[in-house]
Scaffold this active site. Structure first.
Site, PDB file in Angstrom:
ATOM      1  N   THR A  24       0.829  -1.202   0.000  1.00 17.87           N
ATOM      2  CA  THR A  24       0.000   0.000   0.000  1.00 17.87           C
ATOM      3  C   THR A  24       0.865   1.255   0.000  1.00 17.87           C
ATOM      4  O   THR A  24       0.611   2.198  -0.761  1.00 17.87           O
ATOM      5  CB  THR A  24      -0.913  -0.004   1.251  1.00 17.87           C
ATOM      6  OG1 THR A  24      -1.743  -1.172   1.194  1.00 17.87           O
ATOM      7  CG2 THR A  24      -1.789   1.224   1.304  1.00 17.87           C
ATOM      8  N   CYS A  38     -14.288  -8.655   2.051  1.00 15.51           N
ATOM      9  CA  CYS A  38     -14.219  -9.569   3.185  1.00 15.51           C
ATOM     10  C   CYS A  38     -13.135  -9.209   4.196  1.00 15.51           C
ATOM     11  O   CYS A  38     -12.196  -9.952   4.410  1.00 15.51           O
ATOM     12  CB  CYS A  38     -13.985 -10.984   2.716  1.00 15.51           C
ATOM     13  SG  CYS A  38     -13.905 -12.121   4.100  1.00 15.51           S
TER      14      CYS A  38
END
Lengths: 378, 378
Positions: B76, B320
């Site tokens: 990220t 999820c």
């Protein structure tokens, strides 16, 4: 040149020798906590339990609630996030940020993003004037104040209790940087935001601690992210090991501090006998394990290298990194010599013998470096 | 409920089971590389050698130069830094950023910091139109373009070679997100910036890869920092382990891909027989180990939980996670069902027996969840 067996590592500030229990904890959590703690299945929940347990353990040491403690990718990231999000959360109050002059570069840089910070000067021992700090915090338009608990370069402890009193009175949140103190001395609970550095207490590097009291509003600083303090998450094994190491060092904090304090006293006394040296930092109100001195007519890097050859690893203020060769802003703010600087940070495992051998070698190393620079007979 | 010995982990996308050699590498580097690689003494230099060796190993796999490869605190962070600094380095050209519609949230969010990005849509298989991408890149004021090599949620491979051709013609740097592909398939050298995710190929989480060709200018995005892509540095043991794992998986990349591709074919065929299911993503131009399907009348989370109880860990698109309960923007961009979604990402160690057992259990699990939701006889 480097007799591996006999190396003495005296550069434990910000990166201490890894605690044996931390090593073991990394291993355990690589096996039990490799999964993503944000996933809903058993493997994810097991990783989540490890990280929650780690938060709980760190919170217990800090005197905080579990939900007030978060892990970040490192100490630098924790400081940056605390300043930026803490200030953004108080945008209505203003955008001025009050800092001590010897805060970490990460604090100063993050504060500069919001404009010119109000820097409270330090005295020649590296201590901020508590009155001046209180006055600055009470000024108009102050969003946030930041003061380190202790300076990692020179060891000087700051009056964080009084700073917090003043900040509370002014309704300004105080960020306390405990990056050099947590794990070495008791950190007072007088903070609204707190950052700490596991690598400094024998935990692994690559993980940091950011604590924020529930009353403090941390604003989002970018587009929505469920964990803006650690985008993408942190390493569970590293966070777990950080907590395990903190619990371990906390168990005999006072004994370890007393032992290292007396070794530092011995170093301070012996080093003062070397010609043309300045021992830096507060002799009393200081960290138990850190001592810094600066030698006239010596290049800090050259001395680090000379001592390294003799089997001793030492630091040299913030200047002693391969990448940042600028003089330390901490020493500059104190108005002391910024060159020829050596920092000793003792590990919990440092022995009197280690110190004795270091002190036996130091004067010769200084002389040799001076000779090489053509400084004779001083 | 959870028979530990018989668990089958089929949620290896973005967080694969740790490769045994990676575990061993973490251990070795905790012992040899715990020091700060920026320090000048022997311990620091040893850590620096480990991280330089790791950069060299990753560079060799990428077909890049060692100095073009850096480690970040995670995938990220690598994506964020690539977009922000890559765009800032081209400020003179403009501030528009072209992205595929199914890029990672980190890319979309970073791009939004510079204004509204130009999103190139994908078709129902998740593939961007190469012509539309080329056209968007050739538009005026484009600073940067970003396209993932493959989508980690649905497996679809993007036409990065053609995108790079168009970007080169327009003089626009292309960021290729190889976060879901490096370590599983050969990543073409058609990139100017590249981000990758060690945790996806069996390395540890908590470290990412950012590569930038020497010709690309990455602008400073804040106050001076010697390592702005990893403020404070990354964990040397994690970076070293990431490289070791990459070398290991690279050694039999094609065999592992073929083996997993045939297991995925088997899953695709079997799942299509379950009533009211949609198998998502490109059936041919896809990652070898990822398959995603969506069930009508089923809640994705409930199905993940039901399968977990049966001993199978699966994912559910980006939705999820315990923290982000929004529907997947990837599935939404493809115009397919965003609920009832299950993602399977096979590990290199997944066996035909694992898959057989999963396929035996899946239809019953779907039926039970549907029954509980009151959906009968469909």
């Amino acid at each position: 040149m480097e007799a591996a067996g006999s190396r003495v590592h005296l550069d434990n500030g910000g990166r201490a020798v890894l605690h044996p229990l931390a090593r073991q904890a990394v291993l355990q959590a690589l096996d039990d906590g490799w999964a993503d703690p944000r996933r809903l299945h058993a493997e994810g929940r097991r990783a989540a339990r490890l990280i929650d347990g780690a938060r709980e353990a760190v919170a217990a040491v800090l005197g905080a609630r579990t939900e007030e403690v978060r892990f970040t990718p490192g100490h630098t990231a924790a400081l940056h996030r605390a300043v930026v999000a803490g200030a953004a959360g108080r945008r209505r109050a203003g955008d001025r940020i009050v800092v001590g002059a010897t805060e970490r570069a990460a604090v100063l840089h993050a504060a500069e993003l919001a404009g010119e910070p109000v820097k409270v000067p330090v005295d020649v021992l590296g201590r901020v004037d508590a009155e001046a700090f209180a006055e600055a915090v009470a000024g108009s338009g102050v969003a946030l104040a930041a003061l380190q608990h202790a300076n990692g370069e020179v060891g000087t402890v700051q009056p964080v209790e009084r700073a917090h009193e003043a900040a509370r009175a002014a309704g300004v949140p105080l960020l306390v940087d405990a990056g050099a103190s947590l794990g070495h001395v008791v950190v007072p609970g007088t903070w609204d935001l707190l950052a700490a550095d596991p690598a400094d207490w024998g935990g692994p590097s690559g993980v940091g601690v950011l604590a924020a009291r529930q009353r403090v509003r941390l604003a989002a600083t970018g587009p929505e992210d469920p964990e803006p303090w650690a985008p993408g998450g942190v390493s569970v094994p590293l966070a777990f090991a950080a907590a395990v190491a903190l619990q371990a060092v906390r168990a005999d904090l006072d004994e370890a501090a007393a032992r290292r304090r007396s070794l530092v006293d011995r170093i301070r006394a012996a080093v003062a006998d070397v010609p043309d040296v300045e021992v830096v930092g507060d002799p009393d109100g200081r960290l138990p394990h850190v001592v810094t001195f600066s030698f006239l007519y010596v290049d800090g890097e050259a001395l680090v290298t000379e001592l390294d050859r003799e089997g001793f690893a030492v630091g040299s203020g913030s200047a002693c990194t391969a990448s940042t060769l600028e003089p330390s802003h901490v020493l500059a703010a104190m108005g002391v010599l910024t060159h020829g600087n050596v920092r000793i940070a003792l590990d919990r495992t440092t022995t009197p013998d280690d110190v004795g051998r270091f002190l036996a070698v130091l004067p010769g190393a200084v002389s040799r470096v001076r000779e090489r620079l053509g400084v004779h007979g001083l």
